[in-house]
Write an enzyme that holds these catalytic residues in place. Structure first.
Site, short mmCIF file in Angstrom:
data_model
loop_
_atom_site.label_atom_id
_atom_site.label_comp_id
_atom_site.label_asym_id
_atom_site.label_seq_id
_atom_site.Cartn_x
_atom_site.Cartn_y
_atom_site.Cartn_z
N LYS A 1 0.85 -1.20 0.00
CA LYS A 1 0.00 0.00 0.00
C LYS A 1 0.88 1.24 0.00
O LYS A 1 2.06 1.17 0.36
CB LYS A 1 -0.93 0.04 1.22
N ASP B 1 -2.16 -1.60 10.54
CA ASP B 1 -2.36 -1.54 9.08
C ASP B 1 -3.09 -2.76 8.53
O ASP B 1 -3.50 -2.75 7.37
CB ASP B 1 -1.00 -1.45 8.37
O1 C5P Z 1 0.66 -0.99 14.46
P1 C5P Z 1 2.13 -1.17 14.38
O2 C5P Z 1 2.65 -2.18 15.35
O3 C5P Z 1 2.63 -1.35 13.00
O4 C5P Z 1 2.78 0.25 14.85
C1 C5P Z 1 4.14 0.37 15.16
C2 C5P Z 1 4.34 1.49 16.19
O5 C5P Z 1 4.07 2.75 15.59
C3 C5P Z 1 3.45 1.40 17.40
O6 C5P Z 1 3.99 0.59 18.38
C4 C5P Z 1 3.35 2.87 17.84
O7 C5P Z 1 4.49 3.22 18.59
C5 C5P Z 1 3.43 3.63 16.52
N1 C5P Z 1 2.08 3.97 16.02
C6 C5P Z 1 1.41 5.03 16.60
N2 C5P Z 1 0.15 5.36 16.13
C7 C5P Z 1 -0.43 4.67 15.12
C8 C5P Z 1 0.24 3.59 14.51
C9 C5P Z 1 1.50 3.28 14.99
O8 C5P Z 1 1.92 5.68 17.53
N3 C5P Z 1 -1.64 5.02 14.70
#
Ligand code: C5P
Length: 291
Positions: free
Chosen positions: A8, A134
């Site tokens: 994406k 995601d």
């Molecule tokens: O969801 P994912 O594990 O890919 O996100 C990685 C990190 O990015 C999270 O642990 C967080 O610290 C940050 N994040 C965030 N807000 C979001 C998505 C991700 O702070 N909406």
């Protein structure tokens, strides 16, 4: 069975503020592109066995595809085991959602292979959301508005497919650290100072081109190399150059089709350059299964 697991881009990404759960409230426009990994799924054995080709990635519980299969078999114990092979092509840590896409493809692929009913949509989304912010987008694909942590998905009418260049510098960006720096710089503001882009009835390419990415200045400041690639793409005549997610992949839209990747490869040495196409949900359905 072999399934395509598409990447994406974020055509637009606003960070609206910090949430009580430590994540950031987002408003983002996701778009599927045809750059993909391949996910081989085979039912058999016991437990989840994973192999990864093409990139140095853990092939155990740390891998989101492994976690997705475990979560699926816990929710629907209709098989004892599954063997997964990932053929990786989507750059790692590039803001293209490769790991989340693989997880969604495993969930959908297992549902398909094991003949679990279509009415499992909501449950699959719930499993996806628990795997990563995601993942829910990849269960829908096409063009979609993401809110909440980026995991509340509203599918939008698809845009006409078009060429999109993806240029990934040779570095991995940690999403968590970019959000952390954003927080330090903005002091936990509640609403984006850049204001909100109001999406009307539908989004067209003109509108998408007027979007932005609130994380872009942070990544540009931290990595001079990423800045240089931005300048090179602007110099090459790109009308829109925007960071995808937390980077470091640049998406570039040109008014006219570019015949060869040579120009961009020369301008951005050391980067991976992909000539990609955006995909509608109809195309995704058609292309999902390889065989
Ligand atoms: O969801 P994912 O594990 O890919 O996100 C990685 C990190 O990015 C999270 O642990 C967080 O610290 C940050 N994040 C965030 N807000 C979001 C998505 C991700 O702070 N909406």
């Amino acid at each position: 069975m072999i399934y395509r697991s598409f990447a994406k881009v974020n055509l637009h990404l606003e960070v609206l503020g910090l949430r009580p759960d430590g994540y950031h409230e987002l408003r983002t426009l996701f778009q599927s592109v045809d750059l993909c990994d391949l996910v081989h799924l085979e039912i058999g054995g016991s437990g989840v066995r994973l192999a990864v080709a093409g990139q140095a990635l853990p092939a155990d519980e740390r891998n989101l595809a492994h976690q997705a299969a475990t979560a699926f078999l816990a929710a629907w114990p209709v098989a004892d085991g599954v063997r997964i092979t990932l053929e990786k092509n989507i750059p790692l840590g590039g803001g293209l959602g490769g790991g989340s896409s693989n997880a969604a493809t495993v969930l959908q692929g297992l549902r398909h292979l094991l003949g679990v009913q279509q009415s499992t949509d909501a449950r699959l989304e719930e499993l996806g959301r628990a795997l990563g912010a995601d993942v829910p987008f990849f269960l829908t694909g096409g063009l979609a508005l993401g809110s909440g942590r980026g995991d509340e998905i509203l599918p939008l009418p698809d845009l006409p497919e078009r060429e999109i260049w993806l240029v990934t510098p040779a570095l991995e960006v940690s999403t968590a650290s970019v959000f952390q720096e954003f927080r330090e710089l903005t002091g936990d503001r509640e609403v984006s100072s850049m204001g909100s882009l109001v999406w009307g009835e539908g989004v067209d390419w003109e509108m998408a081109a007027r979007g932005w990415n609130d994380l872009q200045p942070i990544v540009m400041r931290r990595f001079p190399e990423v800045c240089r690639v931005y300048n090179a793409l602007v110099e090459a005549g790109a009308r829109t150059v925007r960071l995808s997610g937390s980077g470091a992949t640049w998406l570039a839209l040109f008014d006219d089709s570019i015949e060869s990747s040579d120009l961009l490869t020369a301008l951005a040495p050391g980067c991976r350059v992909f000539r990609a196409r955006t995909l509608t949900r109809t195309s995704l359905q058609r292309l999902r299964v390889v065989h």
